[in-house]
Design a protein around this motif. Structure first.
Motif, PDB file in Angstrom:
ATOM      1  N   GLU A  91       0.154 -20.338   3.605  1.00  0.00           N
ATOM      2  CA  GLU A  91      -0.692 -21.385   4.185  1.00  0.00           C
ATOM      3  C   GLU A  91      -1.926 -21.584   3.305  1.00  0.00           C
ATOM      4  N   TYR A 135      -4.686 -28.903   6.181  1.00  0.00           N
ATOM      5  CA  TYR A 135      -4.173 -27.538   6.292  1.00  0.00           C
ATOM      6  C   TYR A 135      -2.669 -27.592   6.033  1.00  0.00           C
ATOM      7  N   ARG A 180       1.042 -25.820   5.619  1.00  0.00           N
ATOM      8  CA  ARG A 180       1.885 -24.697   6.031  1.00  0.00           C
ATOM      9  C   ARG A 180       3.230 -24.773   5.310  1.00  0.00           C
ATOM     10  N   THR A 181       4.037 -23.714   5.478  1.00  0.00           N
ATOM     11  CA  THR A 181       5.370 -23.665   4.882  1.00  0.00           C
ATOM     12  C   THR A 181       6.404 -23.642   5.990  1.00  0.00           C
ATOM     13  N   TYR A 204       6.486 -27.103   1.717  1.00  0.00           N
ATOM     14  CA  TYR A 204       5.148 -27.314   2.273  1.00  0.00           C
ATOM     15  C   TYR A 204       5.123 -28.567   3.157  1.00  0.00           C
ATOM     16  N   ASP A 234      -0.012 -29.763   8.476  1.00  0.00           N
ATOM     17  CA  ASP A 234      -0.256 -29.583   9.912  1.00  0.00           C
ATOM     18  C   ASP A 234      -1.314 -30.613  10.302  1.00  0.00           C
TER      19      ASP A 234
END
Length: 458
Positions: free
Chosen positions: A145, A170, A172-173, A179, A182
């Motif tokens: 992240e 932001y 995330r994975t 990727y 969010d």
């Protein structure tokens, strides 16, 4: 003779020792004690010196530990454009945002609410693209992240210069290792709070933005942004007037006239539709002006009177059709006319300044507004429908006391689940009205949507 003297001396010494044995013994013991004490003191001093010499090494160890601890506590520095996959992700994000392609966004942005989709639709009609995109990344709360500050230059339709900007994301994975954004912690929701933020994440973002390099990046970008708006009047007008007005009335495009032909937008962007009513057909044989030929403004004749829009029409910065649009007038909306030109334009008071509308679409008599386009006056309403000017939105931030019970729904649909039912006498605060005919409101600590026409009739 000599031997006798020696014997005599020994005898004297023996006799002396015999008589003084107690004193001699005491003296010997005293001497022994002095020697023992001296040895003890010397040993103690030696130990102290050894400890003192050794203490230099012992003091250095904690200093090294302090340095290690200080390094651990030092905030992580930005990594600029260090992760190609994140750079590609953000390039795709801004390209889709500028073109209004919400379907493409949903592939790597989650969640994407109806409210933001509406916002994107409006913005895409003015923004033609984003340039000079750079990603400043730091590690997030968990493995895989990242907290990302993205700088970009935003370009607008008909404006020469770009507007510098900075946004937080932001990253995330997902389960497949790709990727994604969010979107709960992207600029739109961080401002609107339509989706509730996690408290731990909110604290993380606050601490992130307080870091020295993050704060400096934000400050530098703000200075560039203000300088750009100061240097370019058209850019300033676009950002401070045109787009806010479009967001207020819930319609990013210019009002469409009946039978207007469909316009094919250029690839990668959507442009505002031109109001065809501004360009009436020339009589047969009439000469058409050359394309992009500048039009000189005509002299104005001063006047002061109230006029009404007889159609949905564009408002221009100057008295010519190729001038920048600064807003739109809705049928029945009133204005103060301050002047007229020989070539058919009216100067009006608009947003604290002067703007222009084609005179043929203004009348000193209020036109008859088609049913459904202008709210009807409620019997309990002390404000006349004339004060609404035919608008189809409720001003942002306005607080209303309801005269009737109204359903408040989770989304802009009459089939949507109800947040609750506001009773007569309840107060609601307007967040924003949308072209879909709904207005987002705050009521009893919650947010939801009410039909705009019901609020206008209240």
């Amino acid at each position: 003779m000599e031997n006798q003297n020696q014997d005599f001396d020994r005898k004297k010494i023996v006799d002396f020792c015999g008589k003084n044995i107690r004193y001699i013994a005491a003296g010997v013991i005293l001497i022994i004690l002095v020697i023992v004490l001296a040895i003890t003191v010397a040993g103690a001093n030696k130990d102290k010196e050894g400890q003192k010499e050794g203490s230099g090494t012992e003091e250095q160890i904690p200093q090294e530990d302090d340095k290690d601890q200080e390094a651990e506590n030092k905030p992580e520095e930005f990594a600029v454009d260090a992760i190609p996959e994140i750079n590609t992700l953000m390039q795709n994000y801004y390209t889709s945002y500028a073109s209004g392609d919400t379907a493409a966004l949903e592939a790597f942005v989650t969640p994407l609410t109806d409210l933001e989709k509406n916002y994107i639709g409006i913005m895409s009609q003015y923004a033609t693209g984003y340039e000079n995109i750079h990603c400043y990344t730091k590690k997030g709360l968990a493995e895989g992240e990242y907290a990302v500050s993205v700088t970009s230059d935003m370009r607008f339709e008909g404006v020469e210069n770009t507007a510098p900007g900075l946004s937080f994301f932001y990253i995330r994975t997902n389960e497949s290792g790709a990727y994604y954004i969010d979107n709960v912690y992207s600029p739109f929701n961080l401002e609107k709070r339509e989706v509730t933020l996690d408290s731990q994440m909110e604290t993380f973002i606050t601490e992130f933005e307080a870091q020295e390099d993050v704060a400096k990046l934000a400050s530098d970008t703000q200075v560039k942004y203000e300088a750009a708006l100061t240097a370019d009047e058209a850019l300033n007008t676009m950002i401070t007037q045109t787009i806010p007005q479009a967001l207020r009335d819930g319609s990013g495009s210019q009002p469409e006239e009946p039978k207007e032909p469909t316009e094919n937008p250029e690839e990668g962007s959507q442009k505002p539709k031109e109001d065809q009513s501004e360009e009436p057909q020339e009589p047969e044989g009439g000469e058409q002006p050359e394309e992009n030929q500048p039009q000189e403004p005509a002299a104005e004749q001063n006047t002061s009177e109230t006029v009404y829009a007889t159609s949905n029409i564009n408002i221009r910065k100057e008295a010519r059709e190729d001038s920048d649009k600064v807003g739109s007038a809705l049928i029945g909306q009133s204005f103060t006319r301050t002047g007229t030109t020989e070539d058919g334009w009216s100067a009006i008071e608009f947003n604290g300044g002067k703007a222009y509308i084609k005179s043929e679409y203004l009348s000193t008599e209020k036109p008859e507004v088609p049913e459904g386009e202008e709210p009807q006056q409620s019997e309990d309403n002390n404000e006349s429908s004339e004060n609404n000017g035919g608008v189809n939105y409720v001003p942002e931030g306005k607080t209303l006391t309801l005269n009737n019970a109204m359903n408040i729904r989770k989304s802009m649909n009459e089939e949507a689940e109800k947040v609750g039912t506001a009773a007569p006498g309840d107060t609601i605060t307007v967040v924003l009205s949308y072209k879909e005919g709904w207005t987002k409101v705050e009521w009893n600590g919650t947010t939801g949507y009410i039909r705009t026409d019901l609020l206008l009739n209240n």
